[in-house]
Scaffold this motif. Structure first.
Motif, short mmCIF file in Angstrom:
data_model
loop_
_atom_site.label_atom_id
_atom_site.label_comp_id
_atom_site.label_asym_id
_atom_site.label_seq_id
_atom_site.Cartn_x
_atom_site.Cartn_y
_atom_site.Cartn_z
N LEU A 1 0.73 -1.10 0.07
CA LEU A 1 0.07 -0.01 0.06
C LEU A 1 0.85 1.25 -0.04
O LEU A 1 0.66 2.16 -0.76
N ALA A 2 1.80 1.19 0.80
CA ALA A 2 2.73 2.41 0.83
C ALA A 2 3.41 2.61 -0.61
O ALA A 2 3.41 3.86 -1.07
N SER A 3 3.83 1.50 -1.50
CA SER A 3 4.38 1.60 -2.54
C SER A 3 3.28 2.17 -3.72
O SER A 3 3.76 3.02 -4.29
N ALA A 4 2.00 1.75 -3.54
CA ALA A 4 1.13 2.13 -4.38
C ALA A 4 0.87 3.75 -4.08
O ALA A 4 0.64 4.32 -5.26
N ILE A 5 0.70 4.17 -3.18
CA ILE A 5 0.55 5.55 -2.66
C ILE A 5 1.81 6.28 -3.14
O ILE A 5 1.64 7.27 -3.90
N ASN A 6 2.85 5.90 -3.12
CA ASN A 6 4.26 6.65 -3.47
C ASN A 6 4.28 6.78 -5.09
O ASN A 6 4.53 7.67 -5.70
N ARG A 7 3.61 5.73 -5.87
CA ARG A 7 3.54 5.68 -7.33
C ARG A 7 2.56 6.89 -7.54
O ARG A 7 2.57 7.15 -8.81
N ARG A 8 1.49 7.23 -6.91
CA ARG A 8 0.75 8.63 -7.17
C ARG A 8 1.18 9.76 -7.00
O ARG A 8 0.57 10.69 -7.13
N LEU A 9 2.42 9.71 -6.28
CA LEU A 9 2.90 11.10 -5.99
C LEU A 9 3.44 11.87 -7.29
O LEU A 9 3.96 11.36 -8.27
N ASP A 10 2.57 12.95 -7.35
CA ASP A 10 2.60 14.06 -8.49
C ASP A 10 3.32 15.22 -8.47
O ASP A 10 3.13 16.32 -9.03
N ARG A 11 4.09 15.28 -7.28
CA ARG A 11 4.87 16.69 -6.99
C ARG A 11 6.33 16.36 -6.39
O ARG A 11 6.40 15.21 -5.82
N PRO A 12 7.11 17.12 -6.59
CA PRO A 12 8.63 16.86 -5.86
C PRO A 12 8.41 16.65 -4.43
O PRO A 12 7.84 17.47 -3.72
N HIS A 13 9.09 15.71 -3.86
CA HIS A 13 8.95 15.29 -2.42
C HIS A 13 10.42 14.99 -1.96
O HIS A 13 11.11 14.11 -2.15
#
Length: 860
Positions: free
Chosen positions: A29-41
């Motif tokens: 689930l953590a990896s899935a959320i990270n794949r949605r990241l749409d901004r620099p972090h």
């Protein structure tokens, strides 16, 4: 409670996008959320507590701790593993390393040693204990109730909780119900290809049948996959451990016991040798294995691994590395050390390098979320249910809630979900995963009771079901069937089919049985040759022929068995020499005869081993001995059956649990040669009197079971002189009554009566036949006899004859039965119908099948 709707990864990201750090309960689930990241972090966005504390991917700390302790102590490996598991689990649920000491029943020296070692061992749990998230970061925790006490210890004082579920219910897709596991896998393959493999996940029981079936099917179809077989499942790793174990199994190991080893060595061993002892089989691979076994204790584990790898032509560097971690590489191979190695491989999952490409195979009990657009859920039976940890430090109710929550999320993984299940296996309903009982508001026992779609194979003639590719060749019809083939076909048509397609190994009972038969045939032809030979010569010859199946320790018992069996056969034939053979056409013996070759004498009597084949009747077989013009005999080495059991085993409507049509089939054929004559068929169970033979008082009659054939209808027999004589040879009151009545009066009494179809004693006594028959007997006899009791005994005696004999109607029905089976068999051979697993009587008697591993349960 209904299935709660789980938030998608997209929906969760929309809630979490503005946070500095997101703590998730599981890595997918953590990896899935990270794949949605749409901004620099900067730094980590979504992660699990363990990854956050360790700064890397989570590792199996129980295995790591075990390796550290196993190399530093002489303590038993099982004790170490048990203590490590308890300490880590208690630490997880209580949040403190030394919390285990609050539970006296789980504290011993090994536990104390493990706790002390873990104080300094840099495990992930220790890092979790020491780590905490800075309070100056905005933190969101997804599914806080899914975190354990140890994981919650890293959280800051202030954080926001984000639920994994919405407030709505989830309308689950229908269950697709298939007839077999292979049909499910076939349906999966229809939907998966190398082109779409990266978009597909398959959720299944990692230790069940679907795992191996799916892996094999994907591999055969050249579809990439990962997440499947582990280190211990590697065929060469398994074969090497089997080779090590072989060194301590003793001389009775058979070729079949180590067949997987030979397969990995690339050796083709004939099927006929499968049940033979390894010591009695020749061949280069067998010789190498025997040489390895004989010198195993002179090798170290590393040397043994090198020898195997060289012979198999493979590189096993990863296994060598594991041996060195365990401290076994340079140790001599001993039975205890091999047991420790096997235990380790069974207990811990050794990491393997994988290419994370292709279809994702996820274990249903270790996954809560799968991030693939299309997810297939296979099986979904009770094997998906977790076994809750039975330890006092585990809150079982809270743990159950976690399991149910994870199960609900898993059901909703993917944009499209497909539930592929079976409704029954082995004639019993497949029990859906127990969590469904808490989540669905319906009463159900099987998947078809729920919202489901059935996928069933139908015969080709219906125009429905799976297409079959025509071969362009008309199968040659089967015109005749033997008694053994008919027995197997009626029990399980599918097993019969495999028996025709596959080679069968030589088995000791068949080899021994054939030798006894050969001796009996030879003795009829040359009794003087046997009598002139040394008494032990035939026995020694049989021992030499069967030694491949038995150890030397069995020889005294085998020698005595063979000696007694041969003596009893010879004694019977001396006392019951076959009568004149003028009624038969002279012919030579059928097939080879071991003792004919041993004594160098021919066997050509027309009375022995008479082969027959009658296309008009559809039957074939081999008569062991024509005892007399109307009397056949068959030799049996097994346990004796009573005549009534023989007749019962030949039942056709319905068939018996252990169908055996030999007597019925042979008499059906033989009555064509001797029409309108009474016939007899005797089974000579020549080993039955063995205990009495050892004591010196064997009675051959105890070994004989004779069934008769009467060429009349049973009602006609009831009024015959033969039936009357049977009554005069019965119980005392029966004899007195019918001696007083006389045959003429008896015949008149039954002339207009029909004997009931039932064989039940109570129903017979209450029948109209019994009432009228008793009245007629009572009227025709004097007051000096107990006519009522005599009539009752007569009915029982007649019923007994019917139960232990065949009559014209029985064999007429059997002829029709054979015709029906042949027509059915040829329809199935031509592809019009499938060969079902279940026989005419329903589920087969699995003790009587030869290819159990190839039979899927039910009618598939």
């Amino acid at each position: 409670m209904p299935i709660r709707e789980a938030k998608s990864a997209d929906a969760l990201y929309a809630e979490l996008a503005e946070y500095d750090l997101v703590v998730a309960p599981d890595a997918p689930l953590a990896s899935a959320i990270n794949r949605r990241l749409d901004r620099p972090h900067f730094g980590t966005f979504a992660t699990t507590p363990r990854r956050l504390a360790a700064g890397r991917r989570e590792q199996a700390e129980d295995r790591r701790a075990f390796l550290e302790l196993a190399s530093e102590t002489d303590r038993d490996w099982k004790a170490i593993a048990y203590a490590v598991g308890n300490v880590l689990q208690c630490w997880e649920h209580r949040g403190r390393l030394d919390a285990i000491f609050e539970y006296d029943a789980y504290v011993d020296d090994a536990t104390r040693e493990v706790v002390e070692a873990m104080r300094t061992l840099r495990t992930t749990s220790k890092r979790l204990t020491e780590y905490s998230i800075d309070d100056d970061r905005s933190v969101a925790v997804v599914g806080h109730d899914r975190l354990t006490a140890l994981e919650r210890g890293v959280l800051p004082e202030s954080f926001d909780r984000v639920e994994l579920f919405t407030g709505d219910g989830f309308d689950h897709p229908p269950f697709h119900v298939f007839e077999s596991a292979t049909d499910i896998v076939a349906a999966l393959l229809d939907a998966v290809s190398a082109d779409n493999a990266d978009r597909v996940a398959v959720v299944l029981d990692g230790g069940g049948q679907y795992s191996s079936l799916v892996e094999s099917a994907l591999e055969a179809a050249d579809v990439p996959f990962y997440g499947g077989p582990g280190f211990a499942d590697d065929p060469h790793h398994r074969a090497f451990v089997q080779l090590l174990r072989l060194g301590f199994r003793g001389p009775d190991t058979t070729v079949g016991d180590v067949a997987p080893l030979f397969a990995q060595l690339g050796a083709e061993i004939p099927v006929r040798d499968r049940d033979r002892r390894l010591a009695a089989v020749s061949g280069p691979a067998v010789e190498w294995v025997r040489e390895f076994r004989d010198g195993i204790e002179e090798r170290t584990f590393a040397a043994a691994l090198d020898a195997y790898a060289d012979r198999a032509g493979v590189e096993l560097a990863r296994f060598d590395e594991e041996l060195r971690k365990l401290g076994l590489a340079d140790d001599p191979v001993t039975e205890a050390a091999v047991d420790r190695l096997a235990y380790y491989l069974q207990t811990y999952e050794v990491p393997v390098d994988r290419d994370n490409e292709g279809v994702l195979l996820a274990d249903a009990k270790s996954s809560a979320y799968v991030d693939r657009p299309v997810v297939f859920h296979l099986g979904m039976g009770e094997e998906w249910t977790h076994s809750a940890p039975q330890r006092p430090w585990v809150d079982t109710e809270a743990q159950f809630e976690r399991y149910v929550g994870d199960f609900q999320r898993l059901l909703q993984s993917g944009e499209r979900q497909y539930y592929l299940v079976r409704d029954a296996a082995g004639g019993e309903p497949v029990t859906p995963c127990l969590y469904f009982g808490d989540l669905l508001d319906a009463e159900f026992e099987r998947f078809s009771d729920l919202d489901s779609v059935e996928h069933r194979r139908r015969p080709r003639r219906t125009g429905d079901g799976f297409d079959r590719r025509p071969l362009g060749v008309d199968p040659e019809p089967v015109e005749t069937v033997s008694q053994s083939a008919l027995n197997g076909y009626v029990n399980s048509p599918r097993d019969y089919l495999f028996g025709r397609l596959l080679d069968s190994p030589d088995r000791e009972r068949f080899v021994e049985g054939n030798l006894f038969h050969d001796f009996a045939e030879f003795y009829v032809n040359h009794p003087e040759v046997v009598r002139a030979a040394d008494r032990d010569d035939p026995v020694d010859a049989m021992l030499g022929e069967t030694e491949a199946f038995f150890s030397a320790a069995d020889e005294p018992l085998r020698r005595r068995t063979y000696r007694i069996g041969l003596d009893l056969i010879a004694e019977y034939l001396d006392e019951n020499a076959p009568e004149s053979d003028e009624f038969l056409t002279p012919t030579s013996g059928w097939g080879d005869n071991f003792f004919a070759e041993y004594f160098d004498e021919p066997v050509d009597s027309p009375l022995t081993e008479r082969w027959f084949e009658d296309a008009a009747l559809g039957v074939k077989g081999k008569i062991d001995l024509v005892r007399a013009p109307t009397h056949l005999l068959d030799y049996k080495s097994g346990a004796k059956k009573r005549p009534s059991q023989v007749v019962k085993s030949a039942a056709i409507d319905p068939p018996a649990d252990t169908p055996n049509f030999q007597a019925a089939l042979y008499l059906t054929y033989y009555r064509q040669l001797r029409p309108d004559e009474p016939l007899e068929f005797t089974f000579f169970h020549f080993l039955e009197p063995m205990a009495d033979a050892v004591a010196g008082d064997a009675d051959l009659d105890d070994a004989l079971a004779t069934v008769s054939y009467h060429p009349v209808a049973f009602d006609e027999y009831v009024g015959s002189r033969d039936a009357y004589e049977e009554l005069l040879d019965g119980y005392a009151d029966c004899r007195e009554t019918f001696d007083d009545l006389g045959y003429a009066a008896y015949a008149d009494a039954v002339a207009d009566l029909t004997f009931p179809e039932t064989t039940d004693k109570g129903e017979l006594r209450d029948s109209a036949f019994a009432e009228r028959f008793t009245a007629a007997v009572d009227a025709g006899t004097s007051d000096d006899v107990d006519a009522e009791k005599g009539a009752d005994q007569a009915i029982r005696a007649l019923n007994g004859v019917r139960k232990r004999a065949f009559f014209r109607g029985d064999l007429d029905a059997f002829e029709s039965f054979v015709d029906e089976r042949l027509a059915e068999l040829n329809r199935r051979r031509s592809g019009e119908e499938r060969f079902p697993v279940d026989g005419l009587g329903g589920e087969p008697n699995y003790r009587r099948v030869d290819n159990r591993d190839l039979l899927l349960e039910g009618d598939r």
